[in-house]
Motif scaffolding. Structure first.
Motif, PDB file in Angstrom:
ATOM      1  N   VAL A  43    -122.253  58.455  27.266  1.00 57.33           N
ATOM      2  CA  VAL A  43    -123.307  58.702  28.247  1.00 57.33           C
ATOM      3  C   VAL A  43    -123.812  57.388  28.845  1.00 57.33           C
ATOM      4  CG1 VAL A  43    -124.002  60.802  27.011  1.00 57.33           C
ATOM      5  CG2 VAL A  43    -125.175  58.657  26.528  1.00 57.33           C
ATOM      6  N   SER A  49    -122.027  62.192  32.776  1.00 57.90           N
ATOM      7  CA  SER A  49    -122.091  62.209  31.315  1.00 57.90           C
ATOM      8  C   SER A  49    -121.917  63.610  30.749  1.00 57.90           C
ATOM      9  CB  SER A  49    -123.419  61.625  30.826  1.00 57.90           C
ATOM     10  OG  SER A  49    -123.503  60.260  31.140  1.00 57.90           O
ATOM     11  N   THR A  98    -127.652  59.932  33.309  1.00 57.95           N
ATOM     12  CA  THR A  98    -127.257  60.948  32.330  1.00 57.95           C
ATOM     13  C   THR A  98    -128.050  62.219  32.552  1.00 57.95           C
ATOM     14  OG1 THR A  98    -126.662  59.281  30.696  1.00 57.95           O
ATOM     15  CG2 THR A  98    -127.118  61.493  29.865  1.00 57.95           C
TER      16      THR A  98
END
Length: 121
Positions: A43, A49, A98
């Motif tokens: 991530v 991610s 992320t």
């Protein structure tokens, strides 16, 4: 045969391409035994991610020879989920990207519990 992949940082496109190359090699130069060792840092920073995590979960389900280890950025994300710190590893090194890959948009100018925190809109 051992393959090691590390520091993917949200780049699902590159991870998928690496897996295709490994599959091609195993097809043309078979090995009696092999492992793909994913060294963590899935991530942060890159744009996808969530797809990286989903890809790795499915890869391990298909074949347990996909070994998945957690890196410091992955642990940072878990720490953030347990205790949202606005100045921790996650928020300072790609946590915003992320979160966006999961459809969450963070802003740093809101307050939780009377202290500055990253808050999902």
């Amino acid at each position: 045969r051992l393959y090691a992949i590390g520091d993917v940082h949200g780049r699902h496109d590159l991870l998928a391409a690496m897996h295709r190359r490994i599959e091609t090699e195993l097809e043309y130069a078979p090995a009696t035994d092999w492992r793909i060792i994913h060294l963590g840092d899935y991530v942060d920073r890159g744009p996808d991610s969530k797809s990286v995590i989903d890809f790795l979960i499915e890869a391990q389900k298909r074949d347990p020879r996909n070994i998945i280890l957690a890196g410091n950025h992955d642990i940072g994300m878990l720490d953030f989920l347990a205790n949202a710190e606005p100045d921790g590893l996650f928020m300072n090194y790609g946590g915003v990207q992320t979160a966006q890959s999961y459809g969450v948009d963070f802003t740093r100018d809101m307050h939780w519990f009377g202290k500055a925190e990253a808050v999902a809109r």
